[in-house]
Design a protein around this motif. Sequence first.
Motif, PDB file in Angstrom:
ATOM      1  N   LYS A 150      21.081 -11.585 -54.699  1.00 49.96           N
ATOM      2  CA  LYS A 150      22.549 -12.461 -54.692  1.00 49.96           C
ATOM      3  C   LYS A 150      23.786 -11.844 -55.064  1.00 49.96           C
ATOM      4  N   VAL A 151      25.332 -11.780 -54.299  1.00 48.83           N
ATOM      5  CA  VAL A 151      26.430 -10.948 -54.969  1.00 48.83           C
ATOM      6  C   VAL A 151      26.881 -12.126 -55.638  1.00 48.83           C
ATOM      7  N   VAL A 152      26.826 -12.450 -57.059  1.00 47.19           N
ATOM      8  CA  VAL A 152      28.343 -13.490 -57.423  1.00 47.19           C
ATOM      9  C   VAL A 152      28.997 -12.741 -58.487  1.00 47.19           C
ATOM     10  N   ASP A 153      30.067 -13.606 -58.405  1.00 49.13           N
ATOM     11  CA  ASP A 153      31.260 -13.268 -59.983  1.00 49.13           C
ATOM     12  C   ASP A 153      30.352 -12.506 -60.914  1.00 49.13           C
ATOM     13  N   VAL A 154      30.533 -12.003 -62.064  1.00 51.12           N
ATOM     14  CA  VAL A 154      30.815 -11.156 -63.263  1.00 51.12           C
ATOM     15  C   VAL A 154      30.942 -11.768 -64.337  1.00 51.12           C
ATOM     16  N   ALA A 155      30.747 -12.754 -65.181  1.00 53.86           N
ATOM     17  CA  ALA A 155      32.007 -12.623 -66.176  1.00 53.86           C
ATOM     18  C   ALA A 155      31.926 -12.114 -67.001  1.00 53.86           C
ATOM     19  N   ASN A 156      32.759 -11.866 -67.881  1.00 56.47           N
ATOM     20  CA  ASN A 156      31.913 -10.681 -68.948  1.00 56.47           C
ATOM     21  C   ASN A 156      30.892  -9.837 -69.026  1.00 56.47           C
ATOM     22  N   GLY A 157      30.825  -8.905 -68.314  1.00 56.39           N
ATOM     23  CA  GLY A 157      30.063  -8.463 -67.911  1.00 56.39           C
ATOM     24  C   GLY A 157      29.947  -6.779 -68.963  1.00 56.39           C
ATOM     25  N   GLY A 158      28.658  -6.163 -69.214  1.00 55.48           N
ATOM     26  CA  GLY A 158      28.384  -5.487 -70.149  1.00 55.48           C
ATOM     27  C   GLY A 158      28.572  -4.045 -69.544  1.00 55.48           C
ATOM     28  N   THR A 159      28.642  -2.876 -70.082  1.00 48.95           N
ATOM     29  CA  THR A 159      28.327  -1.383 -69.578  1.00 48.95           C
ATOM     30  C   THR A 159      27.252  -0.876 -70.498  1.00 48.95           C
ATOM     31  N   ILE A 160      26.874   0.097 -69.249  1.00 51.39           N
ATOM     32  CA  ILE A 160      25.310   0.716 -69.662  1.00 51.39           C
ATOM     33  C   ILE A 160      26.235   2.471 -69.385  1.00 51.39           C
ATOM     34  N   THR A 161      25.782   3.371 -71.025  1.00 55.90           N
ATOM     35  CA  THR A 161      25.573   4.490 -70.909  1.00 55.90           C
ATOM     36  C   THR A 161      24.909   5.153 -71.342  1.00 55.90           C
ATOM     37  N   GLY A 162      24.983   6.553 -71.017  1.00 59.07           N
ATOM     38  CA  GLY A 162      24.617   7.335 -71.401  1.00 59.07           C
ATOM     39  C   GLY A 162      23.701   9.351 -71.118  1.00 59.07           C
ATOM     40  N   LYS A 163      23.034   9.686 -71.205  1.00 56.92           N
ATOM     41  CA  LYS A 163      22.130  10.866 -70.942  1.00 56.92           C
ATOM     42  C   LYS A 163      21.260  10.877 -70.431  1.00 56.92           C
ATOM     43  N   VAL A 164      21.248  12.055 -69.328  1.00 56.32           N
ATOM     44  CA  VAL A 164      19.858  12.627 -68.788  1.00 56.32           C
ATOM     45  C   VAL A 164      19.374  13.971 -69.243  1.00 56.32           C
ATOM     46  N   ASN A 165      18.730  14.488 -69.968  1.00 50.82           N
ATOM     47  CA  ASN A 165      18.373  15.259 -70.565  1.00 50.82           C
ATOM     48  C   ASN A 165      17.400  16.450 -70.096  1.00 50.82           C
ATOM     49  N   PHE A 166      16.961  17.566 -70.239  1.00 51.49           N
ATOM     50  CA  PHE A 166      16.204  18.483 -69.732  1.00 51.49           C
ATOM     51  C   PHE A 166      15.718  19.359 -70.644  1.00 51.49           C
ATOM     52  N   SER A 167      14.327  19.082 -71.428  1.00 49.61           N
ATOM     53  CA  SER A 167      13.365  20.730 -72.774  1.00 49.61           C
ATOM     54  C   SER A 167      12.888  20.984 -71.910  1.00 49.61           C
ATOM     55  N   GLY A 168      12.209  22.371 -72.667  1.00 48.64           N
ATOM     56  CA  GLY A 168      11.273  23.520 -71.989  1.00 48.64           C
ATOM     57  C   GLY A 168      12.103  24.056 -70.777  1.00 48.64           C
ATOM     58  N   THR A 169      11.254  25.101 -70.619  1.00 47.51           N
ATOM     59  CA  THR A 169      11.301  25.940 -69.430  1.00 47.51           C
ATOM     60  C   THR A 169      12.068  25.266 -68.035  1.00 47.51           C
ATOM     61  N   ASP A 170      13.391  25.961 -67.662  1.00 45.91           N
ATOM     62  CA  ASP A 170      13.491  25.279 -66.100  1.00 45.91           C
ATOM     63  C   ASP A 170      12.420  25.426 -65.359  1.00 45.91           C
ATOM     64  N   PRO A 171      11.773  25.035 -64.191  1.00 47.25           N
ATOM     65  CA  PRO A 171      11.538  25.850 -64.013  1.00 47.25           C
ATOM     66  C   PRO A 171      12.209  26.468 -61.942  1.00 47.25           C
ATOM     67  N   ALA A 172      11.847  27.647 -62.067  1.00 49.73           N
ATOM     68  CA  ALA A 172      12.526  28.841 -61.336  1.00 49.73           C
ATOM     69  C   ALA A 172      12.427  28.114 -60.029  1.00 49.73           C
ATOM     70  N   PRO A 173      13.391  28.436 -58.970  1.00 48.33           N
ATOM     71  CA  PRO A 173      13.411  27.373 -57.275  1.00 48.33           C
ATOM     72  C   PRO A 173      11.926  27.812 -56.711  1.00 48.33           C
TER      73      PRO A 173
END
Length: 244
Positions: free
Chosen positions: A24-47
């Motif tokens: 349901k679409v409603v008016d959002v009063a004083n909404g918040g924000t989520i931020t971040g980052k998506v990382n990768f560790s290890g060996t990057d697989p070859a195509p």
Amino acid sequence: MNKALTVFTLFAAASLPLTAAAYKVVDVANGGTITGKVNFSGTDPAPKIYAITKDTDACGTGDREIDFVRVTNGALNDTVVYLKKVKSGKDFSADINNLEVNQKKCGFIPFLSVMKNKDKLAVHNSDPVLHNIHTYELIGKARKTVFNISQPPELTVIKKTVKLKRGAAMKLECDAHDFMHGYVFVAKNPYFAVVKEDGSFVIDNVPPGNYKIAAWHGLLGEQKGKVTVDAGGKTSIDFTFKGR
């Protein structure tokens, strides 16, 4: 109504599947924000390398490389971060409407796209050869056909309504060309973000509350977490996928 019929009626009613309430679409009063980052560790697989063995005039010759896991300076690309089971909030962005995927030179363009659940997906055939668009709902490690349609050159565009029940995304393949691959994230609410090249993301105007959040990648699956969003506040969460 006799007792036996009453019991049967109650049992039948209890056995009916429960239908999830629509977002349901409603008016959002004083909404918040989520931020971040998506990382990768290890060996990057070859195509992955596919040999082009048919329709070479349209598809090209030699080999086709599909880089299913694209990593840029430690950041995982082609990833979508989203909130699960949000009942109400802001409206969807207009640019998510009427998704079009193009089959050109025997490839899906774009490789990763986003659409609304229960919306129509338009698939173009820009090649002078037959394609067979086969889409799969991704449910964990399993997958289930959504639609499977032969598309000759004269059938320039097909449009199909996509309604996923359990999965968050679809895999695109062509049954006529095994080197054609792509993904569509299917949003059930507007609280999602495709990560930027540096892995960062922002989800804004979130109603205050506690949420389950996930980072989804077509090949690597999901990483899950939880966030608390305060009124007008900012919260951060990072995800790390590991090479197999």
